[in-house]
Design an enzyme around this catalytic site. Structure first.
Site, PDB file in Angstrom:
ATOM      1  CB  ALA A 135      -0.939   0.000   1.211  1.00 39.02           C
ATOM      2  CG  ASP A 136       4.082   3.907  -1.995  1.00 41.20           C
ATOM      3  OD1 ASP A 136       3.966   4.767  -1.104  1.00 41.20           O
ATOM      4  OD2 ASP A 136       4.957   3.950  -2.884  1.00 41.20           O
ATOM      5  N   GLY A 137      -0.291   4.246  -1.796  1.00 41.04           N
ATOM      6  CA  GLY A 137      -1.179   5.131  -2.537  1.00 41.04           C
ATOM      7  C   GLY A 137      -1.266   6.503  -1.887  1.00 41.04           C
TER       8      GLY A 137
END
Length: 270
Positions: A135-137
């Site tokens: 998760a790197d949003g």
């Protein structure tokens, strides 16, 4: 870039070109991604090398969900150095996707795909489980609310394999950082590990469905050393040892609270 993109309510990133690198920004103050022109698959930012530490917990991932494309650093690294892994990238911003060639992101094929979709919806409805969710949003305001809600973290837990791992990039300067961290701990019954990147204000958080023992970590470290090609291992080795040291020094909260269960999914601010 085609005019039809104007109808989308998403921020436009811009690219800063230098002699040796390309950098993706949403604002001049924030670096989203950086690519070294003569080595486009290298991980230039410290936080990306830390995020690849998920391999210490699931060293042979068969299927990865990647939330956020950015300049494609993590996507390119995984595609190049994990040849047996299927990689599904979720990116909601069409302007970011439109820059994939600029950053030499691989074309879609049988094991790699960039999909324009709300990642929270995809994780909730995916018909299969993942070995890792990365998760790197981010948008111009930080992590979007849908990607740091209690429901999102609960769904990540549900869609991971029993030995799977969620790895999330969070920003310690955000006012809701403590809430985001607490939500992850709630979804994963306290089995989380947070590691600073020492470069920006990022904290990389690993969350597990199963307790991680020192023996398992050591075994996985040796496996990574044997299976990763030298150019990948040399990039990741310092981060792997930092993560291992942090894990050995952090109390296992799940052991302290064996009867804790996930609470309600009400989100509050985020």
């Amino acid at each position: 870039m085609s005019d039809h993109l104007e109808c989308h309510p998403h921020p436009r990133p811009f690219v800063d070109n230098s002699l040796n690198s390309k950098t993706l920004h949403f604002s001049i103050c924030d670096v989203q991604s950086r690519m070294q022109i003569d080595r486009p698959n290298d991980l230039m930012l410290a936080y990306t090398r830390l995020m690849m530490g998920f391999l210490l917990f699931t060293p042979n991932p068969r299927h990865i969900a990647m939330v956020g494309l950015g300049g494609g650093s993590l996507a390119k690294f995984c595609y190049r150095y994990l040849p047996d892994t299927r990689i599904q990238v979720l990116e909601i911003n069409p302007y970011v996707i439109a820059l994939r060639n600029e950053f030499e992101v691989p074309r879609d094929d049988h094991r790699f795909n960039v999909r324009k979709e709300e990642a929270a919806d995809y994780v909730r409805t995916a018909p299969y489980r993942f070995d890792a969710i990365i998760a790197d949003g981010f948008d111009a305001n930080g992590v979007p609310p849908s990607l740091c809600s209690q429901a999102f973290y609960d769904n990540c837990h549900d869609k991971l394999q029993p030995d799977g791992v969620l790895v999330a990039n969070l920003h310690t300067g955000h006012e809701h950082f403590p809430i985001q961290l607490e939500r992850m701990a709630r979804s994963f019954t306290g089995q989380i590990l947070a590691v600073d990147d020492f470069e920006c204000n990022n904290v990389i958080v690993f969350a597990f469905k199963e307790a991680i023992t020192s023996r398992r970590l050591l075994g996985n470290l040796k496996l990574c050393a044997m299976t990763l090609v030298p150019e990948a291992w040399h990039q990741l080795e310092p981060s792997f040892f930092r993560i291992g040291k942090s894990a050995s020094g952090q109390k296992n909260h799940a052991r302290d609270r064996p009867h804790e269960h996930r609470r309600d999914r009400s989100d509050g601010p985020g």
